[in-house]
Write a protein that holds these residues in place. Structure first.
Motif, PDB file in Angstrom:
ATOM      1  N   GLY A  92      23.070  11.745 -84.943  1.00 59.20           N
ATOM      2  CA  GLY A  92      23.269  13.183 -84.821  1.00 59.20           C
ATOM      3  C   GLY A  92      23.508  13.859 -86.155  1.00 59.20           C
ATOM      4  O   GLY A  92      24.063  14.960 -86.218  1.00 59.20           O
ATOM      5  N   ARG A  93      23.057  13.240 -87.226  1.00 59.44           N
ATOM      6  CA  ARG A  93      23.270  13.754 -88.578  1.00 59.44           C
ATOM      7  C   ARG A  93      21.935  13.804 -89.316  1.00 59.44           C
ATOM      8  O   ARG A  93      21.087  12.937 -89.143  1.00 59.44           O
ATOM      9  CB  ARG A  93      24.216  12.841 -89.379  1.00 59.44           C
ATOM     10  CG  ARG A  93      25.483  12.462 -88.681  1.00 59.44           C
ATOM     11  CD  ARG A  93      26.248  11.399 -89.461  1.00 59.44           C
ATOM     12  NE  ARG A  93      27.006  11.977 -90.560  1.00 59.44           N
ATOM     13  CZ  ARG A  93      26.936  11.582 -91.813  1.00 59.44           C
ATOM     14  NH1 ARG A  93      26.097  10.625 -92.160  1.00 59.44           N
ATOM     15  NH2 ARG A  93      27.689  12.140 -92.738  1.00 59.44           N
ATOM     16  N   TYR A  94      21.792  14.789 -90.192  1.00 59.41           N
ATOM     17  CA  TYR A  94      20.642  14.790 -91.082  1.00 59.41           C
ATOM     18  C   TYR A  94      20.731  13.577 -92.000  1.00 59.41           C
ATOM     19  O   TYR A  94      21.808  13.232 -92.509  1.00 59.41           O
ATOM     20  CB  TYR A  94      20.608  16.057 -91.929  1.00 59.41           C
ATOM     21  CG  TYR A  94      20.320  17.322 -91.165  1.00 59.41           C
ATOM     22  CD1 TYR A  94      19.186  17.429 -90.360  1.00 59.41           C
ATOM     23  CD2 TYR A  94      21.169  18.422 -91.256  1.00 59.41           C
ATOM     24  CE1 TYR A  94      18.905  18.592 -89.668  1.00 59.41           C
ATOM     25  CE2 TYR A  94      20.893  19.606 -90.563  1.00 59.41           C
ATOM     26  CZ  TYR A  94      19.761  19.679 -89.774  1.00 59.41           C
ATOM     27  OH  TYR A  94      19.489  20.837 -89.085  1.00 59.41           O
ATOM     28  N   ALA A  95      19.588  12.941 -92.241  1.00 58.89           N
ATOM     29  CA  ALA A  95      19.594  11.718 -93.045  1.00 58.89           C
ATOM     30  C   ALA A  95      19.938  11.964 -94.498  1.00 58.89           C
ATOM     31  O   ALA A  95      20.381  11.041 -95.187  1.00 58.89           O
ATOM     32  CB  ALA A  95      18.244  11.013 -92.937  1.00 58.89           C
ATOM     33  N   PHE A  96      19.782  13.199 -95.001  1.00 60.67           N
ATOM     34  CA  PHE A  96      20.134  13.431 -96.394  1.00 60.67           C
ATOM     35  C   PHE A  96      21.643  13.341 -96.614  1.00 60.67           C
ATOM     36  O   PHE A  96      22.114  13.300 -97.749  1.00 60.67           O
ATOM     37  CB  PHE A  96      19.576  14.752 -96.921  1.00 60.67           C
ATOM     38  CG  PHE A  96      20.187  16.004 -96.339  1.00 60.67           C
ATOM     39  CD1 PHE A  96      21.391  16.494 -96.809  1.00 60.67           C
ATOM     40  CD2 PHE A  96      19.542  16.693 -95.335  1.00 60.67           C
ATOM     41  CE1 PHE A  96      21.951  17.652 -96.292  1.00 60.67           C
ATOM     42  CE2 PHE A  96      20.091  17.851 -94.811  1.00 60.67           C
ATOM     43  CZ  PHE A  96      21.298  18.333 -95.284  1.00 60.67           C
ATOM     44  N   ARG A  97      22.429  13.278 -95.528  1.00 62.76           N
ATOM     45  CA  ARG A  97      23.869  13.015 -95.640  1.00 62.76           C
ATOM     46  C   ARG A  97      24.123  11.541 -95.963  1.00 62.76           C
ATOM     47  O   ARG A  97      25.200  11.180 -96.419  1.00 62.76           O
ATOM     48  CB  ARG A  97      24.575  13.352 -94.331  1.00 62.76           C
ATOM     49  CG  ARG A  97      24.539  14.806 -93.911  1.00 62.76           C
ATOM     50  CD  ARG A  97      25.362  14.965 -92.638  1.00 62.76           C
ATOM     51  NE  ARG A  97      25.310  16.298 -92.072  1.00 62.76           N
ATOM     52  CZ  ARG A  97      26.094  17.306 -92.448  1.00 62.76           C
ATOM     53  NH1 ARG A  97      26.967  17.121 -93.425  1.00 62.76           N
ATOM     54  NH2 ARG A  97      25.999  18.483 -91.863  1.00 62.76           N
ATOM     55  N   SER A  98      23.142  10.691 -95.690  1.00 61.49           N
ATOM     56  CA  SER A  98      23.278   9.258 -95.940  1.00 61.49           C
ATOM     57  C   SER A  98      22.849   8.936 -97.365  1.00 61.49           C
ATOM     58  O   SER A  98      22.590   9.827 -98.175  1.00 61.49           O
ATOM     59  CB  SER A  98      22.410   8.479 -94.944  1.00 61.49           C
ATOM     60  OG  SER A  98      21.038   8.576 -95.299  1.00 61.49           O
ATOM     61  N   SER A  99      22.719   7.665 -97.657  1.00 59.76           N
ATOM     62  CA  SER A  99      22.281   7.245 -98.990  1.00 59.76           C
ATOM     63  C   SER A  99      20.784   7.430 -99.194  1.00 59.76           C
ATOM     64  O   SER A  99      20.279   7.313-100.305  1.00 59.76           O
ATOM     65  CB  SER A  99      22.644   5.769 -99.215  1.00 59.76           C
ATOM     66  OG  SER A  99      22.021   4.949 -98.233  1.00 59.76           O
ATOM     67  N   LEU A 100      20.048   7.739 -98.122  1.00 57.83           N
ATOM     68  CA  LEU A 100      18.595   7.888 -98.202  1.00 57.83           C
ATOM     69  C   LEU A 100      18.252   9.360 -98.357  1.00 57.83           C
ATOM     70  O   LEU A 100      18.307  10.133 -97.408  1.00 57.83           O
ATOM     71  CB  LEU A 100      17.944   7.324 -96.938  1.00 57.83           C
ATOM     72  CG  LEU A 100      16.414   7.258 -96.941  1.00 57.83           C
ATOM     73  CD1 LEU A 100      15.923   6.199 -97.923  1.00 57.83           C
ATOM     74  CD2 LEU A 100      15.883   6.960 -95.539  1.00 57.83           C
ATOM     75  N   LYS A 101      17.905   9.769 -99.561  1.00 55.74           N
ATOM     76  CA  LYS A 101      17.591  11.170 -99.845  1.00 55.74           C
ATOM     77  C   LYS A 101      16.099  11.462 -99.774  1.00 55.74           C
ATOM     78  O   LYS A 101      15.695  12.622 -99.672  1.00 55.74           O
ATOM     79  CB  LYS A 101      18.109  11.548-101.235  1.00 55.74           C
ATOM     80  CG  LYS A 101      19.580  11.197-101.483  1.00 55.74           C
ATOM     81  CD  LYS A 101      20.525  11.869-100.491  1.00 55.74           C
ATOM     82  CE  LYS A 101      21.975  11.531-100.803  1.00 55.74           C
ATOM     83  NZ  LYS A 101      22.906  12.093 -99.779  1.00 55.74           N
ATOM     84  N   SER A 102      15.276  10.444 -99.849  1.00 54.46           N
ATOM     85  CA  SER A 102      13.829  10.594 -99.745  1.00 54.46           C
ATOM     86  C   SER A 102      13.238   9.243 -99.385  1.00 54.46           C
ATOM     87  O   SER A 102      13.902   8.209 -99.484  1.00 54.46           O
ATOM     88  CB  SER A 102      13.224  11.099-101.063  1.00 54.46           C
ATOM     89  OG  SER A 102      13.443  10.162-102.101  1.00 54.46           O
ATOM     90  N   GLY A 103      11.974   9.242 -98.962  1.00 50.95           N
ATOM     91  CA  GLY A 103      11.299   7.993 -98.652  1.00 50.95           C
ATOM     92  C   GLY A 103      11.755   7.362 -97.345  1.00 50.95           C
ATOM     93  O   GLY A 103      12.423   7.994 -96.516  1.00 50.95           O
TER      94      GLY A 103
END
Length: 509
Positions: A92-103
């Protein structure tokens, strides 16, 4: 930037999940339904004939599902590619909140979901559900090492993988960081996409078979468009063409085994198709007028039909919520359109991976007999991150405190009780290369030019006096043809500040 705006957005990020959770007193008590969430891989909005009258592919099972439930016309994946969307669906979170910013991640990448992170599976387990994940994981796994002093070597799309490649993985030991560690009681998965090594199944956290063999891979230049997978390690019994049927068979068995249980089940079924390699079984050859890809989509539709049939045969349809969507748009190139006259992404600009609409606008269908009105459609703005809050709304409870920050309760839209205004405040779009856009109401703003994905050009440098970004009025320009950036500086300023503040807030999570 307006300090009050920043403060308000920080508050929304921290407390949004609570405010977007369902209020128990507003919901009738319901018998908890089984939930089957089917995530197709790279299925385009326009592949479904119910969405696209001119589709060259027949999708009778998905069409029937839509005619018996609700079809969302403005639904979006939270990213234009695989891994970040899967992170968004489960957390339920945008992935840019994680360590993965692209790819995206690869077959040997470590787990992306943080160890203590709440997921939709843990949420449902806490609400009395038994849970299963069957299909493509693609969220990283924490493989056991043969030598703790050495790293596990990963490979990406452009690397040659030699026959003697040593990945330093001990396949005889438990695999951590997968479904079993993120709320799923049962799981049968492949690590990543079906064109990424290692090629093997992982069952309940254990490799089914050591990948002791080696595949030279397939090259589209010699094997044909879409018939492609990378070189790498493979389990001797692993059959690429058999992967999709294997997952469907296992899903049918899971439904059969749990049909009479007192506890409801949540079956998360992330299909590996119609992502490459395009491998329709012989019976589906020439089932469409869109080449091998279209035939594979026809097979996907039939496989989904088999899952629905299992639910029907076990008498579960009256109390099962079925959701079918895709992790991003289709990887359908201009030359594919020219060759087949099929528009996999319908009228939308671009393709998979792009910040453009085709990268992230996805098909989305839901059915629950007697609860969701049949034959309805909704133009509510929706994101795949909304699953947790929507299920909370359905169950009449709240999402866990501090979890699912980017999830909104769209349940009223499922049951045709949505307000005239948008439930969602806005959506942040995210491309393969890390480009952002924000959609609020009719406006879609991006601070940069170019696709940020697969379509060329990926980046564009604005010339003197030219708009450095884009602003589209999606209410009458859904094809993104007329850039209004220079005509509405006040809208650009507002959305720019909102996007920057939200990025800043999200980056600190």
């Amino acid at each position: 930037m307006n300090n009050n705006l920043i403060a308000l957005l920080f508050i929304a990020v921290i407390f949004g999940a609570c405010s977007r959770g369902a209020q128990k007193e507003k919901h009738e008590t319901i018998k908890k339904p089984n939930i089957v969430y089917i995530l197709a891989d790279d299925l385009g909005y326009g592949d479904l004939s119910v969405n696209n009258p001119e589709s060259k592919i027949k999708t009778p099972n998905l069409d029937k599902l839509a005619n018996e439930g609700v079809r969302f016309t403005d639904a979006h994946s939270n990213s234009a590619v695989c891994t970040p969307t899967r992170y968004g669906i489960l957390t339920g979170r945008y992935a840019f909140r994680s360590s993965l910013k692209s790819g995206v991640l690869w077959g040997y990448s470590p787990s992306l979901i943080e160890p203590s992170r709440s997921t939709v599976a843990t949420f449902l387990k806490d609400n009395g559900y038994q849970t299963a994940c069957i299909g493509k994981w693609h969220l990283g796994l924490d493989w056991a090492k043969k030598d703790d002093g050495k790293v596990i070597r990963d490979v990406s799309w452009d690397q040659e993988v030699p026959l003697d490649f040593d990945d330093n993985v001990d396949y005889t030991k438990p695999v951590k960081g997968g479904p079993s560690d993120h709320g799923f009681d049962y799981s049968l998965i492949i690590p990543a996409s079906l064109d990424m090594s290692p090629y093997l199944y992982v069952h309940n956290g254990m490799a089914v078979e050591d990948p002791s063999a080696y595949t030279e891979g397939k090259d589209q230049a010699t094997s044909g468009r879409g018939v492609f997978w990378r070189k790498g390690k493979i389990a001797p019994a692993f059959d690429f063409q058999g992967v999709l049927p294997t997952f469907i068979n296992d899903a049918q068995k899971y439904i059969s085994d749990h049909a009479s249980d007192e506890k409801p089940f949540f079956l998360y079924l992330p299909l590996p198709a119609p992502h490459t390699p395009w491998l329709p079984s012989e019976q589906y050859h020439q089932a469409s007028r869109a080449g091998t890809y279209g035939d594979f989509v026809a097979m996907v539709d039939d496989m989904i039909g088999k899952v629905i049939k299992s639910l029907e045969e076990k008498g579960l349809m009256d109390n099962t919520l079925i959701i079918v969507t895709s992790d991003n748009g289709a990887d359908w190139r201009p030359e594919d359109i020219e060759a087949t006259s099929h528009r996999s992404n319908y009228m939308y600009k671009g393709r998979k991976a792009d910040i453009y609409e085709a990268g992230h606008r996805v098909p989305f269908i839901a059915k629950w007999k007697g609860k969701i009105p049949a034959g309805t459609s909704s133009d509510q703005l929706m994101c795949t991150t909304d699953l947790t809050a929507t299920l909370a709304g359905m169950l009449g409870t709240n999402v866990p405190s501090g979890a699912a920050e980017d999830s909104y309760n769209l349940w009223p839209a499922y049951i045709a009780q949505a307000p005239d205004t948008s439930i969602r405040e806005f959506i942040i779009h995210h491309s393969l290369d890390g480009f952002f856009a924000i959609r609020e109401g009719k406006w879609k703003y991006a601070p940069q030019l170019g696709s940020g994905g697969f379509s060329q050009p990926k980046t564009i440098v604005a010339g003197p006096g030219e708009a450095p970004g884009t602003l589209y009025d999606m209410s009458n320009d859904v094809r993104e043809e007329r850039n209004l950036y220079m005509e509405h500086p006040e809208v650009v300023k507002e959305l720019s500040e909102k996007l920057k503040a939200f990025e800043l807030a999200g980056s600190k999570q």
